[in-house]
Motif scaffolding. Structure first.
Motif, mmCIF file in Angstrom:
data_model
loop_
_atom_site.group_PDB
_atom_site.id
_atom_site.type_symbol
_atom_site.label_atom_id
_atom_site.label_comp_id
_atom_site.label_asym_id
_atom_site.label_seq_id
_atom_site.Cartn_x
_atom_site.Cartn_y
_atom_site.Cartn_z
ATOM 1 N N GLU A 1 26.856 72.511 -29.799
ATOM 2 C CA GLU A 1 26.138 73.617 -30.421
ATOM 3 C C GLU A 1 25.642 74.538 -29.318
ATOM 4 O O GLU A 1 25.051 74.086 -28.339
ATOM 5 C CB GLU A 1 24.955 73.078 -31.239
ATOM 6 N N MET A 2 25.903 75.825 -29.469
ATOM 7 C CA MET A 2 25.455 76.831 -28.500
ATOM 8 C C MET A 2 24.425 77.716 -29.200
ATOM 9 O O MET A 2 24.705 78.277 -30.250
ATOM 10 C CB MET A 2 26.624 77.696 -28.041
ATOM 11 N N ILE A 3 23.239 77.825 -28.605
ATOM 12 C CA ILE A 3 22.171 78.626 -29.191
ATOM 13 C C ILE A 3 21.667 79.614 -28.143
ATOM 14 O O ILE A 3 21.362 79.230 -27.011
ATOM 15 C CB ILE A 3 21.002 77.736 -29.665
ATOM 16 N N GLU A 4 21.585 80.863 -28.554
ATOM 17 C CA GLU A 4 21.037 81.895 -27.679
ATOM 18 C C GLU A 4 19.704 82.363 -28.252
ATOM 19 O O GLU A 4 19.574 82.523 -29.468
ATOM 20 C CB GLU A 4 21.992 83.088 -27.612
ATOM 21 N N VAL A 5 18.735 82.553 -27.374
ATOM 22 C CA VAL A 5 17.455 83.123 -27.781
ATOM 23 C C VAL A 5 17.256 84.443 -27.039
ATOM 24 O O VAL A 5 17.813 84.645 -25.956
ATOM 25 C CB VAL A 5 16.265 82.169 -27.532
ATOM 26 N N ALA A 6 16.471 85.320 -27.626
ATOM 27 C CA ALA A 6 16.254 86.644 -27.041
ATOM 28 C C ALA A 6 15.512 86.537 -25.714
ATOM 29 O O ALA A 6 14.649 85.688 -25.531
ATOM 30 C CB ALA A 6 15.463 87.513 -28.008
ATOM 31 N N ASP A 7 15.882 87.440 -24.813
ATOM 32 C CA ASP A 7 15.168 87.515 -23.553
ATOM 33 C C ASP A 7 14.079 88.578 -23.650
ATOM 34 O O ASP A 7 14.107 89.431 -24.530
ATOM 35 C CB ASP A 7 16.109 87.792 -22.383
ATOM 36 N N GLU A 8 13.120 88.492 -22.760
ATOM 37 C CA GLU A 8 12.029 89.463 -22.681
ATOM 38 C C GLU A 8 12.374 90.505 -21.630
ATOM 39 O O GLU A 8 13.016 90.193 -20.628
ATOM 40 C CB GLU A 8 10.729 88.762 -22.258
ATOM 41 N N ILE A 9 11.919 91.710 -21.846
ATOM 42 C CA ILE A 9 12.083 92.753 -20.836
ATOM 43 C C ILE A 9 11.129 92.428 -19.693
ATOM 44 O O ILE A 9 9.943 92.174 -19.908
ATOM 45 C CB ILE A 9 11.792 94.144 -21.427
ATOM 46 N N ALA A 10 11.681 92.408 -18.480
ATOM 47 C CA ALA A 10 10.879 92.063 -17.308
ATOM 48 C C ALA A 10 11.173 93.040 -16.174
ATOM 49 O O ALA A 10 11.970 92.751 -15.273
ATOM 50 C CB ALA A 10 11.176 90.632 -16.880
ATOM 51 N N PRO A 11 10.529 94.209 -16.207
ATOM 52 C CA PRO A 11 10.762 95.177 -15.129
ATOM 53 C C PRO A 11 10.350 94.627 -13.771
ATOM 54 O O PRO A 11 9.481 93.754 -13.681
ATOM 55 C CB PRO A 11 9.873 96.375 -15.510
ATOM 56 N N GLN A 12 10.974 95.134 -12.733
ATOM 57 C CA GLN A 12 10.638 94.663 -11.384
ATOM 58 C C GLN A 12 9.224 95.047 -10.980
ATOM 59 O O GLN A 12 8.687 94.512 -10.018
ATOM 60 C CB GLN A 12 11.650 95.187 -10.379
ATOM 61 N N THR A 13 8.623 95.955 -11.748
ATOM 62 C CA THR A 13 7.250 96.363 -11.459
ATOM 63 C C THR A 13 6.226 95.391 -12.049
ATOM 64 O O THR A 13 5.028 95.557 -11.838
ATOM 65 C CB THR A 13 6.984 97.773 -12.032
ATOM 66 N N ASN A 14 6.697 94.384 -12.779
ATOM 67 C CA ASN A 14 5.783 93.387 -13.353
ATOM 68 C C ASN A 14 4.981 92.684 -12.266
ATOM 69 O O ASN A 14 5.506 92.386 -11.190
ATOM 70 C CB ASN A 14 6.572 92.309 -14.114
ATOM 71 N N SER A 15 3.746 92.367 -12.595
ATOM 72 C CA SER A 15 2.930 91.541 -11.708
ATOM 73 C C SER A 15 3.360 90.085 -11.875
ATOM 74 O O SER A 15 4.087 89.746 -12.812
ATOM 75 C CB SER A 15 1.453 91.683 -12.071
ATOM 76 N N ASP A 16 2.903 89.209 -11.000
ATOM 77 C CA ASP A 16 3.194 87.782 -11.132
ATOM 78 C C ASP A 16 2.689 87.252 -12.469
ATOM 79 O O ASP A 16 3.360 86.457 -13.124
ATOM 80 C CB ASP A 16 2.577 86.991 -9.977
ATOM 81 N N ALA A 17 1.517 87.698 -12.871
ATOM 82 C CA ALA A 17 0.938 87.254 -14.147
ATOM 83 C C ALA A 17 1.804 87.701 -15.323
ATOM 84 O O ALA A 17 2.030 86.932 -16.268
ATOM 85 C CB ALA A 17 -0.483 87.780 -14.298
ATOM 86 N N GLN A 18 2.304 88.926 -15.271
ATOM 87 C CA GLN A 18 3.185 89.418 -16.336
ATOM 88 C C GLN A 18 4.489 88.621 -16.372
ATOM 89 O O GLN A 18 5.002 88.304 -17.440
ATOM 90 C CB GLN A 18 3.469 90.914 -16.141
ATOM 91 N N ASN A 19 5.023 88.298 -15.203
ATOM 92 C CA ASN A 19 6.250 87.499 -15.151
ATOM 93 C C ASN A 19 6.020 86.102 -15.721
ATOM 94 O O ASN A 19 6.890 85.550 -16.388
ATOM 95 C CB ASN A 19 6.789 87.416 -13.722
ATOM 96 N N GLU A 20 4.859 85.526 -15.463
ATOM 97 C CA GLU A 20 4.531 84.220 -16.045
ATOM 98 C C GLU A 20 4.489 84.311 -17.569
ATOM 99 O O GLU A 20 4.957 83.408 -18.260
ATOM 100 C CB GLU A 20 3.202 83.682 -15.492
ATOM 101 N N GLN A 21 3.947 85.401 -18.091
ATOM 102 C CA GLN A 21 3.909 85.598 -19.549
ATOM 103 C C GLN A 21 5.322 85.696 -20.116
ATOM 104 O O GLN A 21 5.613 85.133 -21.170
ATOM 105 C CB GLN A 21 3.117 86.854 -19.908
ATOM 106 N N VAL A 22 6.194 86.395 -19.413
ATOM 107 C CA VAL A 22 7.595 86.516 -19.839
ATOM 108 C C VAL A 22 8.237 85.135 -19.897
ATOM 109 O O VAL A 22 8.882 84.770 -20.885
ATOM 110 C CB VAL A 22 8.387 87.459 -18.893
#
Length: 158
Positions: A33-54
């Protein structure tokens, strides 16, 4: 049963064709079974905290596709690297003694969140090289197929 849960969609025709070929080759050995889930937009300008949320959001989506009785193998840059033969042995032992439901998790481009690390039963590193997520799916499928060939004493592995 083997399940692959991954962040993002496969778009390229050549990648889809390779995945379909390995799905076809694996049919005699296991249900896949192959399942894909949506990815989050993660601009390179994200902070470390924002990347952790992603990573946590993507992790929640991945976890929603995993059942309690599944053995989870996380594809991880800091996981264990093993040979194809050892991987085949591991799959055989898992399916025989632990769980007939094995789930491979491929996190998003930022890597797995803490929630995925906590759920993982095993962390597997494919290589010291870096691959695209599409290529990683193909490599995982190929190694699963190779493992079944090794276990069935098929010359494919040579």
């Amino acid at each position: 049963m083997i399940k692959i849960v991954a962040v993002g969609k496969i778009k390229e025709k050549f990648s889809k064709a390779q995945i379909e070929e390995f799905e076809k080759r694996l049919r005699p050995f296991t249900r896949l079974e192959m399942i894909e889930v949506a990815d989050e937009i993660a601009p390179q300008t994200n902070s470390d905290a924002q990347n952790e949320q992603v990573k946590e959001k993507e992790g929640e989506r991945l976890l929603s596709k995993i059942k309690d009785n599944e053995y989870v193998i996380l594809l991880d840059l800091w996981g264990e690297m093993i040979s194809s033969e050892k991987f085949a042995e591991k799959l055989e032992k898992l399916q025989t003694y632990q769980s007939s439901n094995i789930t491979f998790v491929i996190a998003g481009s930022l890597g797995p969140g803490k929630n995925i690390y906590q759920r993982a039963n095993y962390r597997w590193k494919l290589s010291d090289l870096t691959f695209t997520h599409q290529m990683t799916r193909i490599l995982v499928l190929e190694q699963i197929y190779r493992a079944f060939m090794i276990l069935n004493h098929n010359p494919y592995h040579k």
